[in-house]
Design a protein around this motif. Structure first.
Motif, PDB file in Angstrom:
ATOM      1  N   GLU A 343       0.827  -1.203   0.000  1.00 35.20           N
ATOM      2  CA  GLU A 343       0.000   0.000   0.000  1.00 35.20           C
ATOM      3  C   GLU A 343       0.861   1.253   0.000  1.00 35.20           C
ATOM      4  O   GLU A 343       0.675   2.163  -0.805  1.00 35.20           O
ATOM      5  CB  GLU A 343      -0.913  -0.022   1.233  1.00 35.20           C
ATOM      6  CG  GLU A 343      -1.983   1.029   1.230  1.00 35.20           C
ATOM      7  CD  GLU A 343      -3.290   0.550   0.611  1.00 35.20           C
ATOM      8  OE1 GLU A 343      -4.193   1.356   0.464  1.00 35.20           O
ATOM      9  OE2 GLU A 343      -3.378  -0.644   0.273  1.00 35.20           O
ATOM     10  N   VAL A 344       1.841   1.299   0.919  1.00 34.93           N
ATOM     11  CA  VAL A 344       2.683   2.491   1.037  1.00 34.93           C
ATOM     12  C   VAL A 344       3.579   2.639  -0.187  1.00 34.93           C
ATOM     13  O   VAL A 344       3.698   3.718  -0.777  1.00 34.93           O
ATOM     14  CB  VAL A 344       3.524   2.433   2.326  1.00 34.93           C
ATOM     15  CG1 VAL A 344       4.480   3.620   2.392  1.00 34.93           C
ATOM     16  CG2 VAL A 344       2.617   2.428   3.544  1.00 34.93           C
ATOM     17  N   GLY A 345       4.235   1.521  -0.600  1.00 34.79           N
ATOM     18  CA  GLY A 345       5.149   1.584  -1.729  1.00 34.79           C
ATOM     19  C   GLY A 345       4.467   1.931  -3.032  1.00 34.79           C
ATOM     20  O   GLY A 345       5.001   2.679  -3.851  1.00 34.79           O
ATOM     21  N   TYR A 361       1.355   7.412   6.868  1.00 35.88           N
ATOM     22  CA  TYR A 361       1.297   6.046   7.381  1.00 35.88           C
ATOM     23  C   TYR A 361       1.994   5.997   8.733  1.00 35.88           C
ATOM     24  O   TYR A 361       2.725   6.905   9.127  1.00 35.88           O
ATOM     25  CB  TYR A 361       1.975   5.079   6.407  1.00 35.88           C
ATOM     26  CG  TYR A 361       3.439   5.362   6.183  1.00 35.88           C
ATOM     27  CD1 TYR A 361       4.420   4.723   6.932  1.00 35.88           C
ATOM     28  CD2 TYR A 361       3.851   6.280   5.226  1.00 35.88           C
ATOM     29  CE1 TYR A 361       5.756   4.978   6.733  1.00 35.88           C
ATOM     30  CE2 TYR A 361       5.195   6.551   5.012  1.00 35.88           C
ATOM     31  CZ  TYR A 361       6.146   5.893   5.782  1.00 35.88           C
ATOM     32  OH  TYR A 361       7.470   6.149   5.593  1.00 35.88           O
ATOM     33  N   CYS A 362       1.742   4.909   9.448  1.00 38.84           N
ATOM     34  CA  CYS A 362       2.376   4.682  10.759  1.00 38.84           C
ATOM     35  C   CYS A 362       2.989   3.295  10.756  1.00 38.84           C
ATOM     36  O   CYS A 362       2.314   2.309  10.429  1.00 38.84           O
ATOM     37  CB  CYS A 362       1.352   4.810  11.885  1.00 38.84           C
ATOM     38  SG  CYS A 362       1.970   4.272  13.512  1.00 38.84           S
ATOM     39  N   ALA A 363       4.263   3.208  11.081  1.00 43.07           N
ATOM     40  CA  ALA A 363       4.948   1.925  11.249  1.00 43.07           C
ATOM     41  C   ALA A 363       5.743   2.025  12.544  1.00 43.07           C
ATOM     42  O   ALA A 363       6.963   2.146  12.554  1.00 43.07           O
ATOM     43  CB  ALA A 363       5.857   1.636  10.063  1.00 43.07           C
ATOM     44  N   ASP A 364       5.024   1.995  13.657  1.00 43.00           N
ATOM     45  CA  ASP A 364       5.595   2.204  14.984  1.00 43.00           C
ATOM     46  C   ASP A 364       5.634   0.864  15.703  1.00 43.00           C
ATOM     47  O   ASP A 364       4.661   0.439  16.328  1.00 43.00           O
ATOM     48  CB  ASP A 364       4.741   3.217  15.756  1.00 43.00           C
ATOM     49  CG  ASP A 364       5.478   3.771  16.970  1.00 43.00           C
ATOM     50  OD1 ASP A 364       6.500   3.167  17.351  1.00 43.00           O
ATOM     51  OD2 ASP A 364       5.040   4.786  17.523  1.00 43.00           O
ATOM     52  N   LEU A 370      -2.651   3.404   8.067  1.00 44.00           N
ATOM     53  CA  LEU A 370      -2.608   4.156   6.815  1.00 44.00           C
ATOM     54  C   LEU A 370      -3.561   5.338   6.931  1.00 44.00           C
ATOM     55  O   LEU A 370      -4.687   5.180   7.421  1.00 44.00           O
ATOM     56  CB  LEU A 370      -3.005   3.265   5.632  1.00 44.00           C
ATOM     57  CG  LEU A 370      -2.121   2.035   5.398  1.00 44.00           C
ATOM     58  CD1 LEU A 370      -2.784   1.076   4.420  1.00 44.00           C
ATOM     59  CD2 LEU A 370      -0.755   2.454   4.871  1.00 44.00           C
ATOM     60  N   VAL A 371      -3.127   6.510   6.489  1.00 41.55           N
ATOM     61  CA  VAL A 371      -3.921   7.733   6.621  1.00 41.55           C
ATOM     62  C   VAL A 371      -4.257   8.235   5.218  1.00 41.55           C
ATOM     63  O   VAL A 371      -3.361   8.535   4.426  1.00 41.55           O
ATOM     64  CB  VAL A 371      -3.151   8.815   7.407  1.00 41.55           C
ATOM     65  CG1 VAL A 371      -4.025  10.059   7.596  1.00 41.55           C
ATOM     66  CG2 VAL A 371      -2.702   8.276   8.761  1.00 41.55           C
TER      67      VAL A 371
END
Length: 613
Positions: A343-345, A361-364, A370-371
């Motif tokens: 999705e992000v890529g 996006y958040c990858a914490d 996903l925003v």
């Protein structure tokens, strides 16, 4: 600096204790690395001739008996033909393994299921040579293979090769392929398959209550039996060996503490740099990276829920008093992160009016989100699906605009980017509508990239949503997977948009045999008027145009479908020059390709290429 070092050392003393415990319990000898193992608590015991690839040395197993543990702690066996199976039990005395298909559909792997180069053989004594047919009518007395192989409107049946099939009505069937030596296991309802092996011959060791292993000091691959190791054997030697490593372990701990202090300072600097990058990226309308704390603040602690799906839950949020967003919190229990990376890529490459914009996006850690831009009119499914039980409020002109916008968005994915993007999940639920009901394609979790000079993409498993998946995604008998697979899904969306406006016929309302693509094709082919709700003049012409374009798009064979560029041209035209396609419910219409779709050879060969993400 000294205070930090000792603080880290104090915190990490538990690591030293754990190291000593492992040394005591497992010893330091190489043979201890070959002890019994499991992928999960109640999983099958793994020992010679099997080994866990990447975790145990080669000498722990026999060639061809490599296993691996999945993210969900399933025991995985991958055969040389890329067939993957979950191992549920291993009987070492009988040299028999019990396996299942990861996707609960063993017959789907038939075409690739060759054991000629494998160490395993089918254990079932009953094996048949079978001919496979796909049929649109029910074959009551025949051998229904399995429902998981079918596609909408078709069932898959198998007949024993050479058997007399004249007793069956095959006028609605077409032969797909033939396979030899198919074990009955592959059609079991419990998804169970049995395989056995003959080499290495370790069954005698199991019968004698012993274990099997490779012989030492020999150039040949030979095995031998040995007594099962006792749990307390050599414990004193292991303790002595562990104590001698304490000095080295303390030195290692000091080095590790220094590294932790260095990493902590570096992380703090990176955190500050990330905030600065966030501000710069947002101003440049690039996807920004958020922390989980940011996500909680944006959604007001997840106060307003918009919807929930298989991969996560969507909440409404706002970046400011004027900028609203939709935040999709991804489930931690599903997938291995591939959908998130896709999705992000993928969406970072896309800038088009008919593609939803990825704000950030958040990858914490293990938390992912996903925003997106917030679109108040939700999805197209709300306006075309009969499940909502409401009359569609959209005019035919607006439906035509939506259809054209979706087509332009897909055309951009196929032709407008540096690399061709195949969506693989085009459906009304993934078409969002803004304030003006302009469509925006969303959800690129299943998308794949390929170079623009290639025409097909290789896939190992089917992907998409039932009812919208092209036939070739299930079976290569229909052709190669390519951008035409998205065209098929788009055609099903078009027909669903038209079908949502169909007048309900009470006499056939409960008849499950009424299939809208077949009904609408027969109506147009017979010159009948479509029984569609028409509000004003010109609506009937729009409905007919959308229907004909949709029927072209859902042709069974990919080469008979138009490209998305051609679809856009067809929708932008008046519709009076469109010709009827062959029936999409018949595989016999190959020779009836109409001349208004130039430049598409009927039997062109699609070159299969590999996925690039």
């Amino acid at each position: 600096m000294e205070l930090k070092i000792f603080q880290v050392m104090d915190v990490d003393l538990s690591l030293l204790c754990l190291l000593l415990l492992l040394l005591v319990s497992h010893g330091v000898g190489l043979k201890d690395m070959c002890q019994e193992a499991r992928c999960k608590k109640h999983g099958p015991v793994i020992r010679f001739p099997f080994r866990i690839k990447g975790k145990q040395p080669d000498y722990c197993g026999y060639p061809g008996f490599d296993l691996s543990c999945t993210d969900r702690k399933e025991t995985l066996l991958e055969l040389p033909t890329s067939v993957k199976l979950y191992i549920k039990n291993i009987d070492y005395a009988s040299e028999l393994i019990t396996a299942t298909d990861p996707e609960n559909c063993l017959p789907r792997q038939l075409l690739n299921f060759s054991l000629s180069t494998s160490a395993f053989k089918f254990a079932a004594w009953l094996q048949r040579d079978l001919d496979f047919f796909n049929c649109t009518s029910r074959q009551r007395d025949s051998y229904l293979w399995t429902s998981c192989l079918g596609v909408p409107g078709y069932d898959i049946y198998a007949f024993t090769s050479g058997s007399i099939v004249t007793y069956f009505d095959l006028t609605s069937c077409s032969k797909m392929y033939s396979l030899s030596s198919v074990p009955d296991d592959l059609n079991s309802r419990d998804n169970i398959l049995h395989l056995n092996w003959s080499r290495p011959a370790c069954g005698l060791c199991g019968a004698l209550g012993k274990f099997c292993r490779l012989k030492n000091n020999t150039d040949r691959i030979e095995t031998e039996c040995y007594d099962k190791p006792k749990s307390n054997e050599g414990i004193i030697k292991k303790i002595v060996a562990a104590v001698t490593t304490v000095g080295s372990a303390i030195l290692l701990l000091i080095v590790f503490a220094l590294y932790r202090v260095y990493s902590s300072d570096k992380a703090a600097k990176q955190h500050q740099k990330r905030i600065e990058n966030f501000l710069a990226d947002y101003k440049a309308l690039k996807p920004a990276r958020y922390t989980y704390a940011d996500i909680k603040r944006i959604t007001n602690d997840f106060k307003e829920k918009l919807g929930q799906g298989a991969y996560g839950t969507v909440f409404k949020g706002k970046l400011s008093n004027e900028i609203f967003v939709a935040v999709k919190i991804l489930n931690n229990s599903t997938g291995n992160g591939e959908e998130f990376v896709n999705e992000v890529g993928t969406m970072g490459r896309i800038h088009h009016v008919n593609i939803v914009r990825l704000v950030g996006y958040c990858a914490d850690g293990f938390r992912r989100a996903l925003v997106y831009d917030y679109l108040p009119n939700e999805s197209l499914e709300k306006f075309v699906s009969s499940e909502h039980g409401k009359t569609c409020p959209l005019s035919w002109e607006k439906l035509q605009d939506i259809a054209l916008g979706i087509a332009k968005g897909i055309e951009y994915l196929h032709q407008g980017c540096d690399q061709r993007i195949l969506h693989f999940d085009i459906k009304p639920h993934n078409i969002l509508l803004d304030d003006n009901f302009s469509p925006k394609i969303s959800d690129f979790g299943l998308a794949k990239l390929c170079s623009k000079d290639q025409s097909a993409v290789s896939m190992t498993t089917a992907r998409g949503t039932m009812g919208y998946i092209a036939p070739e995604v299930f079976s290569r008998n229909f052709g190669n997977v390519s951008s035409k697979s998205d065209v098929y899904s788009y055609g099903m969306v078009l027909l669903e948009m038209v079908g949502g406006r169909k007048t309900v016929d009470k006499e056939v309302e409960n008849n499950t045999q009424i299939y809208f693509p077949g009904w609408v094709y027969n109506s147009l082919d017979n010159g009948e008027e479509l029984i569609i709700r028409i509000e004003k003049e010109g609506d009937a012409q729009i409905a007919k145009k959308l229907t004909i374009v949709g029927l072209w798009c859902i042709q069974w064979h990919p080469v008979e479908r138009p490209s998305m560029t051609t679809v856009v041209q067809m929708l932008e035209g008046g519709g009076d020059k469109l010709t009827m396609p062959p029936s999409p419910l018949s595989s016999a219409g190959q020779g009836r390709m109409k001349s208004h779709l130039p430049g598409r050879p009927l039997h062109q060969i699609l070159e299969v290429i590999s996925e690039t993400n």
